[in-house]
Write an enzyme that holds these catalytic residues in place. Structure first.
Site, PDB file in Angstrom:
ATOM      1  CB  SER A   2      -5.320  -8.060  -1.562  1.00 47.33           C
ATOM      2  OG  SER A   2      -6.723  -8.042  -1.270  1.00 47.33           O
TER       3      SER A   2
ATOM      4  CB  CYS B 136       1.713  -1.557  -6.035  1.00 50.51           C
ATOM      5  SG  CYS B 136       1.063  -2.068  -7.570  1.00 50.51           S
TER       6      CYS B 136
ATOM      7  CG  HIS C 152      -7.082   2.424   1.990  1.00 50.27           C
ATOM      8  ND1 HIS C 152      -5.563   2.109   1.713  1.00 50.27           N
ATOM      9  CD2 HIS C 152      -7.458   1.107   1.948  1.00 50.27           C
ATOM     10  CE1 HIS C 152      -5.416   0.506   0.822  1.00 50.27           C
ATOM     11  NE2 HIS C 152      -6.983   0.022   1.177  1.00 50.27           N
TER      12      HIS C 152
ATOM     13  CB  CYS D  56      -3.958   0.395 -10.747  1.00 53.60           C
ATOM     14  SG  CYS D  56      -4.694  -0.660  -9.918  1.00 53.60           S
TER      15      CYS D  56
ATOM     16  CG  HIS E  52      -2.019  -1.689   1.259  1.00 57.97           C
ATOM     17  ND1 HIS E  52      -1.123  -2.298   2.241  1.00 57.97           N
ATOM     18  CD2 HIS E  52      -2.273  -2.528   1.077  1.00 57.97           C
ATOM     19  CE1 HIS E  52      -1.983  -3.093   2.739  1.00 57.97           C
ATOM     20  NE2 HIS E  52      -2.760  -2.849   1.263  1.00 57.97           N
TER      21      HIS E  52
ATOM     22  CD  GLU F 263      -3.510   3.432  -2.746  1.00 60.51           C
ATOM     23  OE1 GLU F 263      -3.508   2.769  -2.856  1.00 60.51           O
ATOM     24  OE2 GLU F 263      -2.952   4.569  -3.788  1.00 60.51           O
TER      25      GLU F 263
HETATM   26  S1  SF4 Z   1      -4.657  -2.960  -6.966  1.00 58.13           S
HETATM   27 FE1  SF4 Z   1      -3.657  -1.685  -7.868  1.00 58.13          FE
HETATM   28  S2  SF4 Z   1      -2.906  -0.574  -6.800  1.00 58.13           S
HETATM   29 FE2  SF4 Z   1      -2.402  -1.641  -5.835  1.00 58.13          FE
HETATM   30  S3  SF4 Z   1      -1.362  -3.843  -5.826  1.00 58.13           S
HETATM   31 FE3  SF4 Z   1      -2.946  -3.545  -7.340  1.00 58.13          FE
HETATM   32  S4  SF4 Z   1      -1.508  -3.939  -9.828  1.00 58.13           S
HETATM   33 FE4  SF4 Z   1      -1.155  -2.251  -7.319  1.00 58.13          FE
END
Ligand code: SF4
Length: 316
Positions: A272, A100, A128, A199, A78, A130
């Site tokens: 995830s 990421c 959060h 993303c 994150h 991130e």
């Molecule tokens: S959801 Fe998108 S920003 Fe988050 S880890 Fe996966 S590719 Fe990266």
């Protein structure tokens, strides 16, 4: 004879390239340096993944102060505020950053805007990790957080002519577009990405859910309650017309009574959530119904991200 059930599987679903990389980083760190390897925050928001890495010797903590200086520490996918690697350096700790690369890209955007003298509006969810990490790339006061269209009316930037916006990467594409529109309407001079920083993995998973929604009586999203992109998939399903759109962590969470009468159920998984959990859910349906599987593919993902060089070089 069991009742028939058509399961629509979203594609893409589950692990994205950033999650895959973050997990590989912890595994390679364990291989290279042995256990324990400390991980600041859940490496990705999934209990199954975290428990699996814990069994291999990872120790999950919330703060760097909980890590001894003589063991390696990995920062989660994150992202972290700048103060965290700075503290690790000050304590001469060995650390690997599993942020990421698409989150890091937003960090660089934030730095660029700040260097140009722009104050930022970040669209994201308060608290959060991130959002905390991205806001922590620049000094306090440089970023104003908004969560909803309604928030846009109440913010008071230093100079409405010197503004930029950035976003969390795992938001709902549709909701974010509305917030961006409200920002552009109130602050016509605001600069930002063409659309937002969401993303491709997030966008692709939402598009697959939107495509399958009209065909299903119910939608099950496999993911964790603290996984932003998983929660957004539940909302996207509801918005696209699924009257029953439900987050589950495992097959044991399925409310079979709520599915009574359903003949078509959509299944997806947040970025995830590992595929093994999808297989577990499908197996639970097979135990009760005569299942037919149909895949709803709206995109193919070929992206992979390299792990940091320190791990590539030494675990060959
Ligand atoms: S959801 Fe998108 S920003 Fe988050 S880890 Fe996966 S590719 Fe990266």
């Amino acid at each position: 004879m069991p009742d028939p059930m058509t399961l629509y599987l979203a594609a893409p679903r589950g692990f994205c390239a950033g999650v895959d990389r973050a997990i590989r980083i912890v595994e390679m760190a364990l291989e290279k340096w042995g256990a324990p390897v400390y991980v600041r925050h859940e490496i990705v928001h999934n209990r199954f993944v975290v428990d699996g890495l814990r069994a291999k010797g990872a120790i999950f903590v919330e703060e760097l102060s909980e890590c001894p200086p003589d063991r390696p520490v990995v920062f989660s996918a994150h992202g972290v505020p700048k103060a965290v690697p700075a503290e690790a350096e000050a304590r001469e700790m060995l650390f690997v950053d599993a942020t990421c690369p698409l989150v890091s890209k937003v960090h660089r955007e934030a730095e660029k805007h700040h260097a140009s003298g722009l104050q930022m509006v970040m669209i994201g969810h308060a608290g959060h990790p991130e959002v905390i990490g991205t806001m922590g790339q620049i000094p306090d006061g440089g970023v104003i957080l908004v969560e909803t269209v309604a928030d846009v009316a109440h913010i008071a930037p230093r100079d409405p002519e010197r503004l930029a916006f950035i976003t969390q990467t795992t938001l709902s594409v549709d909701d974010t577009a509305e917030v961006v529109e409200a920002l552009r309407a109130r602050f016509p001079a605001i600069v930002g990405p063409r659309r937002e920083d969401i993303c491709d993995a997030t966008t692709n998973r939402q598009e697959a859910v939107t495509a399958m929604a009209p065909q299903v009586d119910a939608l099950l999203v496999i993911g964790a309650p603290n996984s932003s992109n998983s929660k957004r998939l539940v909302e996207v399903g509801a918005r696209a017309g699924c009257s029953y759109s439900q987050l589950i962590q495992r097959a044991t969470d399925i409310d079979w009574r709520a599915l009574q009468g359903a003949r078509a159920v959509g299944i997806t998984a947040g970025a995830s959530a590992p595929e093994v959990l999808v297989e577990e859910v499908v197996a639970a349906f097979r135990a009760r119904y005569a299942v037919e599987i149909r895949e709803v593919e709206t995109a193919r993902e070929k992206v992979t991200f390299q792990v940091p060089r320190v791990l590539r070089e030494q675990v060959a």
